[in-house]
Design an enzyme around this catalytic site. Structure first.
Site, short mmCIF file in Angstrom:
data_model
loop_
_atom_site.label_atom_id
_atom_site.label_comp_id
_atom_site.label_asym_id
_atom_site.label_seq_id
_atom_site.Cartn_x
_atom_site.Cartn_y
_atom_site.Cartn_z
N ASP A 316 0.83 -1.21 0.00
CA ASP A 316 0.00 0.00 0.00
C ASP A 316 0.86 1.26 0.00
O ASP A 316 0.45 2.32 0.47
CB ASP A 316 -0.96 0.03 1.21
CG ASP A 316 -2.06 1.08 1.07
OD1 ASP A 316 -2.37 1.46 -0.08
OD2 ASP A 316 -2.59 1.53 2.10
N ASN A 403 1.42 10.93 4.66
CA ASN A 403 0.20 10.65 3.92
C ASN A 403 -0.26 11.93 3.22
O ASN A 403 0.57 12.80 2.93
CB ASN A 403 -0.85 10.04 4.86
CG ASN A 403 -1.85 9.17 4.12
OD1 ASN A 403 -2.62 9.64 3.30
ND2 ASN A 403 -1.83 7.87 4.40
CA CA Z 1 -4.34 2.49 -0.61
#
Ligand code: CA
Length: 697
Positions: A316, A403
């Site tokens: 991810d 992020n």
């Molecule tokens: Ca993702």
């Protein structure tokens, strides 16, 4: 006209009119315009840096609340407000767009896209977490909804200009990001392939009409159907097996930058679907264009170049984070570069002229790769990190070292200010049936997980889990770092007053000395902050403004931490708050929650077997209500919910959608048995927390 002498330092296109709120590429490229904040990252350069110096290290201690607007609603506020010609535009709960006077907050108009009516089950995906912003183009405000519409409004009065559906309603895709405007076009992507099969793409529309201009797919489709372009043909050579059955992923849900100097659009691309490459592309391969920056022609969408940060990704580790344009001097040479700090923990400096990597060093703890080889531009992976032996403890975790909360760049100091996450996760696919794995059906009563690998958080919470750091992108070294209370904290703002502003999960807005990290000022705003601040100047007053509304994905993922901080559903007022040096207002105090009165329910005898089945069904609830029903302040604490105690009331809300207008999706396909399983699971969580609070006394 507030400013008749706007100078166009870079471009001189499209200056036909000085009408108010006339936003165009020239204005979006003008770094010297300090009266407005016209785009997501202020200008096309996405630096979140303002040359304003009215507020500086010497006087920031006098900053006070100048005005505020109460926003009585319950969802997370993640957006960057925009300011043009004295009006502020911003998006809040349920994708409602507001325009207010930027000097006092007095309302101009609001527009409600009625997402509850349009969205249906789509609200399951990311409805409450928060939308990241609107875009301004000419006399329009353009934004996207969670259900996949792109909508243009008149910036003058909020009237609908056009609306177009950018996603297939049958797919699990949704939108939480801000559109990107350039050259009379508006670009939007989407997210969601963790919930179902999907093939990432971005689409550009004509800003005047909403008609499609071009679409670029991020991963190749089934070769038997032919490729859309040469880029897809090239990309398909880097995939193996039958990836198209799973869609492949790569969704661009954030991180769009238009470069006016090289006339290119850069898109940051997503992770694979599923995460586990052994399933998606079992023979390996780089899997282009996952986890990359892809440069496209803004007029046609044609591929120009790409740089892939994580070839063959399987953790991810998407590259959807913000893409910042800068001028640096590297080894004595002036270079026009991209600054990028994706999830995988490395800070990249990339040459905008060629797409070539200049340098990359870890800005967070990294154990999956020992370094990035500058000759090949590729990571040198650590054996075992692909859980090729089924199990590996990895850092960063799936939330990444960084992020979407944006970093900012102060070009005077040459420093980047990065909201940083420190997490360690355990990946394990020993129980995954790699050969017979199926993509999840997001509309099923109990959807399976879409990752193809189990993962658990093994972070050491006694250590720092979040930090704000200043990073020197030329030396590729940390200059200072301050610890933050929990992992997830919002984006930053840098100013020429040598200040860095950042809100925090604990409700403080903090001003730091950008050179040292020293805290120079802070104010507690009574609710966790998830959105980045902006600054602008009107009538000789510099303002700093931000949305205050706990939310974003961490509210649910970090539900216990959010609960411990005191953020309870519907209790604290969400607000837009603006500060100035002359500000002297007191914000109304926010209530502090008492511990929830966990509903006693002697008439529901929890059956652990039924509760365990309920946990499967509950998986789709956890995105808002958290894994243990605490809900982290974003949605009602289900442990305290009286609705759960009544089978009839529970069916009305969960199956029949009685609270849909307030953001609770309907799950029409759940049977009585499913609902009973859910009630047993929720009550089990309630009783567990009752037991643990007894034990603590
Ligand atoms: Ca993702």
């Amino acid at each position: 006209m507030r400013n008749p002498s706007i100078s166009y330092i870079l471009l001189s296109i499209g200056i036909a009119s000085f009408a108010s709120a006339e936003v165009n590429d020239a204005k979006l490229s003008d770094m010297s315009n300090t009266q407005d904040w016209l785009g997501y990252g202020r200008t096309h350069f996405e630096q979140r840096f303002s040359p304003l110096t009215d507020i500086h290290v010497g006087n920031v201690a006098k900053l006070g609340v100048d005005w505020y607007v109460d926003l009585p609603d319950t969802a997370g506020l993640a957006a960057t407000p925009l300011v043009a010609d004295g009006i502020m535009y911003f998006i809040t709960s349920r994708n409602i767009v507001h325009a207010v006077d930027a000097t006092d907050g007095s309302p101009r108009w609001t527009y409600d896209p009625e997402v509850a009516k349009h969205s249906g089950q789509r609200m399951r995906a990311s409805f409450l977490h928060g939308n990241r912003g609107v875009a301004l183009w000419h006399d329009q405000v353009i934004f996207a909804t969670v259900d996949g519409r792109l909508i243009a409004l008149s910036s003058e009065n909020g009237e609908l200009q056009w609306s177009t559906q950018t996603t297939d309603p049958e797919q699990a895709l949704y939108i939480s990001g801000a559109p990107k405007v350039f050259k009379d076009k508006v670009l939007i992507g989407n997210g969601g392939t963790e919930n179902g099969p999907g093939r990432g793409y971005v689409t550009a529309y004509h800003a005047a009409t909403g008609k499609q201009a071009w679409r670029f797919f991020i991963v190749p489709g089934n070769p038997a159907l032919g490729f859309e372009n040469e880029a897809m043909q090239m990309a398909a050579k880097t995939w193996t097996g039958e990836w198209w059955k799973y869609g492949g992923g790569g969704n661009a849900w954030h991180g769009f930058t238009y470069d006016p100097e090289f006339d290119a659009v850069y898109i940051g691309t997503g992770n694979g679907a599923p995460w586990n490459q052994k399933i998606r592309s079992p023979g390996g391969g780089d899997n282009l264009f996952l986890c990359s920056i892809v440069a496209l022609d803004p007029d046609t969408g044609a591929y120009k170049w790409h740089y892939q940060t994580t070839p063959g990704e399987t953790w991810d580790y998407n590259s959807n984070m913000d893409i910042v344009l800068a001028d640096l001097t590297i080894a004595g040479q002036p270079k026009k570069v991209i600054l990028h700090a994706p999830k995988n923990g490395f800070f990249y400096v990339i040459d905008r002229a060629t797409g070539q990597l200049i340098s990359a060093e870890p800005f967070a703890e990294v154990n999956w790769a020992s370094k990035i080889d500058l000759k090949t531009g590729r990571p040198v992976e650590v054996p075992g990190s692909r859980y090729e032996d089924h199990s590996f403890q990895i850092t960063p975790g799936p939330l990444g070292g960084h992020n979407w909360p944006p970093m900012s760049f102060n070009p005077n100091l040459g420093l980047v200010f990065i909201p940083t996450i420190h997490q360690r996760f355990h990946f394990d696919d020993s129980l995954t049936d790699l050969d017979n794995w199926q993509s999840p059906d997001w509309q099923a009563p109990s959807p399976t997980e879409g990752m193809g690998v189990a993962f658990t958080n093994e972070s050491d919470t006694d250590n720092v889990s979040g930090s704000l750091q200043a990073w020197d992108p030329v030396a590729q070294k940390q200059v200072w770092s301050v610890p933050l209370p929990i992992d997830w904290n919002p984006g930053t703002l840098a100013t020429a007053g040598n200040l860095v502003f950042q809100g925090r999960a604990d409700g403080d807005l903090v001003a730091y000395d950008a050179r040292t990290g020293e805290i120079l000022w802070k104010e507690h705003l009574g609710l966790g902050i998830a959105a980045p601040p902006i600054t602008y100047r009107i009538d000789a007053t510099q303002y700093v403004a931000l949305l205050v509304g706990w939310g974003s994905i961490y509210a649910a993922l970090g539900e216990q931490q959010a609960y411990d901080l005191g953020w309870a559903y519907g209790l604290q007022m969400r607000r837009l708050v603006a500060f100035s040096l002359k500000g002297d207002q007191a914000l109304p105090a926010q209530p502090k929650p008492a511990p929830p009165k966990i509903a006693e329910a002697p008439f529901i005898e929890v059956n652990d077997v039924i509760a365990l089945k309920g946990q499967d069904v509950y998986g789709q609830c956890s995105i808002c209500h958290g894994n243990t029903a605490i809900s982290g302040g974003l949605a009602p604490d289900l442990r305290a919910s009286p609705i759960v105690l009544s089978a009839d009331a529970f069916a009305e809300v969960v199956r029949n959608g009685a609270l849909r207008s307030r953001g609770m999706p309907s799950y029409a396909n759940l049977s009585d048995e499913h609902l009973e399983m859910l009630r047993h699971f929720i009550r089990q969580q309630a009783e567990l927390s009752l037991e643990s609070s007894d034990a603590g006394q």
